[in-house]
Write a protein that holds these residues in place. Structure first.
Motif, PDB file in Angstrom:
ATOM      1  N   ALA A   1      19.929  -3.510  29.663  1.00 27.94           N
ATOM      2  CA  ALA A   1      19.546  -2.419  30.548  1.00 27.94           C
ATOM      3  C   ALA A   1      18.069  -2.111  30.369  1.00 27.94           C
ATOM      4  O   ALA A   1      17.497  -2.321  29.305  1.00 27.94           O
ATOM      5  N   CYS A   2      17.471  -1.581  31.416  1.00 29.58           N
ATOM      6  CA  CYS A   2      16.075  -1.158  31.384  1.00 29.58           C
ATOM      7  C   CYS A   2      15.872  -0.138  30.269  1.00 29.58           C
ATOM      8  O   CYS A   2      16.648   0.793  30.119  1.00 29.58           O
ATOM      9  N   LYS A   3      14.818  -0.310  29.459  1.00 31.11           N
ATOM     10  CA  LYS A   3      14.646   0.582  28.305  1.00 31.11           C
ATOM     11  C   LYS A   3      14.204   1.984  28.715  1.00 31.11           C
ATOM     12  O   LYS A   3      14.219   2.898  27.920  1.00 31.11           O
TER      13      LYS A   3
ATOM     14  N   ARG B   1      11.894  -3.701  30.692  1.00 33.75           N
ATOM     15  CA  ARG B   1      12.101  -2.735  31.762  1.00 33.75           C
ATOM     16  C   ARG B   1      12.577  -3.449  33.023  1.00 33.75           C
ATOM     17  O   ARG B   1      12.405  -4.653  33.166  1.00 33.75           O
ATOM     18  N   CYS B   2      13.117  -2.680  33.950  1.00 35.33           N
ATOM     19  CA  CYS B   2      13.407  -3.252  35.261  1.00 35.33           C
ATOM     20  C   CYS B   2      12.079  -3.423  35.978  1.00 35.33           C
ATOM     21  O   CYS B   2      11.057  -2.877  35.555  1.00 35.33           O
ATOM     22  N   SER B   3      12.080  -4.157  37.077  1.00 35.00           N
ATOM     23  CA  SER B   3      10.789  -4.439  37.707  1.00 35.00           C
ATOM     24  C   SER B   3      10.122  -3.165  38.221  1.00 35.00           C
ATOM     25  O   SER B   3       8.908  -3.033  38.191  1.00 35.00           O
ATOM     26  N   LYS B   4      10.937  -2.184  38.651  1.00 32.13           N
ATOM     27  CA  LYS B   4      10.350  -0.945  39.164  1.00 32.13           C
ATOM     28  C   LYS B   4       9.684  -0.158  38.045  1.00 32.13           C
ATOM     29  O   LYS B   4       8.515   0.247  38.167  1.00 32.13           O
ATOM     30  N   CYS B   5      10.424   0.043  36.924  1.00 31.51           N
ATOM     31  CA  CYS B   5       9.845   0.780  35.800  1.00 31.51           C
ATOM     32  C   CYS B   5       8.673   0.019  35.203  1.00 31.51           C
ATOM     33  O   CYS B   5       7.698   0.622  34.747  1.00 31.51           O
ATOM     34  N   ALA B   6       8.744  -1.313  35.201  1.00 32.80           N
ATOM     35  CA  ALA B   6       7.646  -2.112  34.660  1.00 32.80           C
ATOM     36  C   ALA B   6       6.383  -1.866  35.474  1.00 32.80           C
ATOM     37  O   ALA B   6       5.294  -1.689  34.915  1.00 32.80           O
TER      38      ALA B   6
HETATM   39 ZN   LIG Z   1      14.075   0.911  35.033  1.00 34.66          ZN
END
Ligand SMILES: [Zn+2]
Ligand SMILES: [Zn+2]
Length: 148
Positions: free
Chosen positions: A114-116, A129-134
């Motif tokens: 999962a995204c951290k 992270r997911c690409s959005k959060c990254a």
């Molecule tokens: Zn995320």
């Protein structure tokens, strides 16, 4: 509990039918004995195979309810398919273990982290992270760099 499998003597005809059946094994519902049945203890796991003609047979790596096993005393195609399937699963599990090492998390979490940032998405982007959060984090970092 699973039973240890028996040695399955080669039998070209039944092996060919079993090979064609393997892909159906995961669709056979699992069945766990609630009470002892014959020499099987309660808790022994079976699958419920669908035979030709729609008959249902409980099968595991050592026994089957079908006539071929019961009457002919043969290691029937159901048992063979079940054993083949278990072997495939074991190979897959071994491969997953080899790739992941002894992962403390569940397989799913290890394979799909999962995204951290805790957004609930999968960490398919950069640094956990997911690409959005990254991309948000990258934007944040650039802004902080400008501010200092
Ligand atoms: Zn995320
Ligand atoms: Zn059978």
């Amino acid at each position: 509990m699973a039973v240890s499998s028996i040695a399955v003597p080669p039998d070209p005809k039944r092996d060919a039918r079993a090979a064609a059946l393997v892909s159906q094994v995961p669709t056979w519902p699992r069945h766990t004995l609630k009470v002892a049945w014959g020499s099987f203890e309660a808790g022994t796991t079976f699958r419920r195979a669908t035979g030709s003609g729609g008959a249902r047979y409980l099968v595991n790596a050592v026994a089957c309810e079908c006539p071929d096993y019961q009457q002919n005393g043969a290691i029937c195609k159901h048992i063979r398919a079940y054993v083949l399937f278990e072997q495939e699963q074991a190979r897959f599990d071994a491969e997953v273990d080899r790739v992941l090492g002894s992962a403390p998390k569940s397989r799913y979490e290890a394979l799909f982290p999962a995204c951290k940032d805790g957004c609930g998405d999968l960490a398919d982007g950069l640094d956990g992270r997911c690409s959005k959060c990254a991309s948000d984090a990258e934007w944040q970092a650039r802004r902080d760099a400008r501010a200092s």
